[in-house]
Design an enzyme around this catalytic site. Structure first.
Site, short mmCIF file in Angstrom:
data_model
loop_
_atom_site.label_atom_id
_atom_site.label_comp_id
_atom_site.label_asym_id
_atom_site.label_seq_id
_atom_site.Cartn_x
_atom_site.Cartn_y
_atom_site.Cartn_z
N CYS A 134 0.84 -1.19 0.00
CA CYS A 134 0.00 0.00 0.00
C CYS A 134 0.89 1.25 0.00
O CYS A 134 1.44 1.60 -1.03
CB CYS A 134 -0.98 -0.06 1.17
N HIS A 184 -3.50 -5.20 0.39
CA HIS A 184 -2.93 -5.71 1.65
C HIS A 184 -2.98 -7.24 1.70
O HIS A 184 -3.93 -7.80 2.27
CB HIS A 184 -3.72 -5.15 2.84
N GLU A 220 -1.38 -9.16 3.54
CA GLU A 220 -1.16 -9.70 4.90
C GLU A 220 -2.45 -10.13 5.59
O GLU A 220 -2.43 -11.00 6.45
CB GLU A 220 -0.41 -8.67 5.77
N1 GLN Z 1 -1.86 6.81 2.83
C1 GLN Z 1 -1.96 6.07 1.62
C2 GLN Z 1 -3.31 6.25 0.94
O1 GLN Z 1 -4.26 6.64 1.58
C3 GLN Z 1 -1.66 4.60 1.85
C4 GLN Z 1 -2.67 3.90 2.72
C5 GLN Z 1 -2.18 2.60 3.28
O2 GLN Z 1 -0.99 2.31 3.22
N2 GLN Z 1 -3.05 1.80 3.83
O3 GLN Z 1 -3.45 5.97 -0.22
#
Ligand code: GLN
Length: 550
Positions: free
Chosen positions: A389, A515, A517
């Site tokens: 992410c 994600h 994970e």
């Molecule tokens: N802050 C980033 C976004 O909002 C990444 C979010 C995250 O890593 N969950 O896109």
């Protein structure tokens, strides 16, 4: 009707109630039952989405996009029952629903009270979770907090009523307590006696006790506890301290026959126990050889819970590839201090020997410069890198700054004025000010490009992982990025959004906007973590002759 099991805790918090509840779930699944796990959280927040990871650890995201308590992550790692927003009940949700109904006039002028209105709403939500899947045999409801807390009272009262309505054969109370050791090594049962009394004051007689203790309780202590608490001696179990892994706990309970006692008390005919996946997993654990050091470069490093699923998935990846994974927690802010980078990742630094870098998810500008430096270091030193992410966005920013030479390349989240917004909001989102409304949340499919590392990993063109982010790879930079060599390895189905990138000519550098994970299990590691650790292992032990460095 499904059977209900309420898991509560006493004496103090952090006894591992979530792991105990999940382990019981795993054992009942091993007996062929369909188990559904539910968490009741006494906090007033409607969900965990708005809470700082420092306050409450990681936010666990379900397929349907609920931002829930990290205990749901434990449920997902130990059991296979479906998890959605109905599996997480908070005081905030309950009051919100009751107040909404009151405003709509649905209580017909009655005075709205904790009992019965709040408790009815809690019961309704527990029943709805139970009924969502008609094949559910057992619902395990974990009640957050500790008996005696003001906030837990409505949940315990709802549990009392449900136990009474369902009858003992259909509903059980499992209570987790602490047996401390005092000087001289003596184990003390008094706090457990008091904790059970506190449960009885709430009108609940625990049927089963799980005692956290430094060592296995002997027969004498079990009998003593049983005598004082009205619990059968064979229903007093020990969750003793272990050196191995929390994933050994289902088997520790199995050896003490926890599942047999639960089935007998609920009148369920005993079935053959199949715990093969857990035995296989422990065998993998014991036969790991060698050890790899993974630098996790994030900003919530002090609290282990903040990246719980990431740490667990790394461990699972290690199980799958036969190596122990050592977590080297690197505060990205420290990499930004003068000499910080040299001190932490330079050739002389202890962390300089890390074998892989992982940049996890995160929000806000703080520490992102340090993350970009770490990504750049991994790219140029050919150290395997997994970006999750935010970690993928960091790869794109590094590419913009250090390959394309745009010094101010950034995400508009961190620098709205940048001339090179390589990560930004979708155009149509720019004017949306309602925080939380624009977040891309939950499961969605991605199209994987054949011939990429990502494809080698998933072996599928369409994959489905969970999202939790607001910003995106800016499409206007696709050409510049790919022509300079950055590889886009996944898109959304309409190819409208970039879902993953990879470094060319690098042992393994992959960033994903989703994600992975959240779906990793000890018995079935996430393919992405498995391949990341494989790359790390193969770089560290290139001959592949058995990772023998111990
Ligand atoms: N802050 C980033 C976004 O909002 C990444 C979010 C995250 O890593 N969950 O896109």
């Amino acid at each position: 009707m499904n059977k209900l099991i309420f898991v509560s805790g006493g004496v103090c918090s952090s006894l591992g109630k979530g792991v105990a509840a999940s382990s019981l779930g795993a054992l009942l699944e091993g007996r062929g039952l369909n188990v559904r796990m539910v968490k009741c959280d006494p906090y007033i927040n409607v969900d965990a989405g708005t809470m700082s990871p420092y306050q409450h650890g990681e936010v666990y995201v379900t397929d349907d996009g609920a931002e829930t308590d990290l205990d749901l992550g434990n449920y997902a790692r130990f059991t296979s029952g479906a998890l959605s927003r109905t599996n997480s009940i908070t005081t905030g949700q309950v009051y919100e629903a009751v107040i909404r109904k009151e405003r709509e006039g649905r209580y017909l002028g009655r005075c709205v009270q904790v009992i019965p209105h709040i408790t009815d709403e809690i019961k309704h939500r527990i029943r709805s979770a139970a009924q969502e899947d008609p094949d559910t045999d057992v619902v395990i409801v974990e009640i957050g907090g500790t008996v005696g807390d003001i906030e837990s009272v409505p949940f315990l009262e709802a549990a009392r009523q449900l136990i009474h309505e369902a009858g003992k054969i259909n509903a059980l109370s499992v209570h987790l307590t602490l047996i401390p050791e005092v000087a001289g090594g003596e184990l003390k049962t008094k706090p457990t006696q008091h904790s059970v009394k506190a449960m009885q004051e709430q009108g609940i007689q625990p049927d089963i006790l799980i005692c956290r203790a430094p060592v296995m309780l002997d027969e004498g202590n079990r009998r003593k506890i049983a005598l004082f608490t009205n619990v059968d001696p064979e229903a007093v179990f020990t969750s003793y301290n272990i050196e191995t892994t929390i994933y050994a706990i289902p088997l520790i309970f199995f050896e003490q026959k926890l599942d047999q006692v639960v089935l007998k008390k609920m009148g369920v005919e005993s079935r053959h126990a199949n715990l093969e996946p857990w035995y296989t997993m422990m065998e993998k654990f014991r036969t790991r050889r060698g050890n790899v050091r993974i630098g996790i470069v994030g900003k919530y490093m002090e609290l282990h819970d903040a990246y719980q699923s990431v740490y667990e998935a790394l461990f699972h990846g290690g199980l799958e590839t036969g190596v122990a994974v050592e977590l080297v927690k690197i505060d990205s802010g420290k990499l930004e201090e003068p000499d910080g980078f040299e001190r932490i990742l330079g050739p002389e630094a202890p962390e300089g020997s890390i074998d892989g870098v992982l940049v996890p998810g995160g929000f806000g500008q703080r520490g992102t410069t340090g993350m970009v430096k770490a990504a750049s270091w991994a790219r140029t030193h050919r150290v395997p890198y997994l970006g999750i992410c935010l970690g993928m966005q960091i790869m794109v920013i590094d590419w913009g700054r250090n390959v394309l030479g745009w010094e101010d390349a950034d995400s508009t989240e961190f620098n709205p004025q940048t001339k090179h917004p390589v990560i930004s909001l979708l155009d149509e989102q720019v004017d949306v000010k309602n925080y939380g409304g624009t977040m891309r949340l939950g499961k969605s499919p991605s199209l994987v490009e054949p011939g990429t590392r990502l494809f080698a990993c998933y072996q599928q063109e369409t994959i489905c992982e969970r999202h939790r982010h607001r910003y995106e790879f800016a499409n206007t930079y696709r050409t510049a990025m790919t022509e300079s060599g950055l590889r886009i390895s996944a898109y959304t189905l309409d190819r409208g959004l970039v879902e993953a990138v990879e470094w060319p000519d690098h042992p393994w550098g992959v960033g994903v906007q989703f994600h992975p994970e959240f779906k990793s299990k000890p018995t079935a590691a996430s393919a992405l973590f498995r391949d990341f650790i494989t790359a790390v292992r193969d770089r560290k032990y290139p001959k592949g002759e058995g990772n023998n460095d111990e």
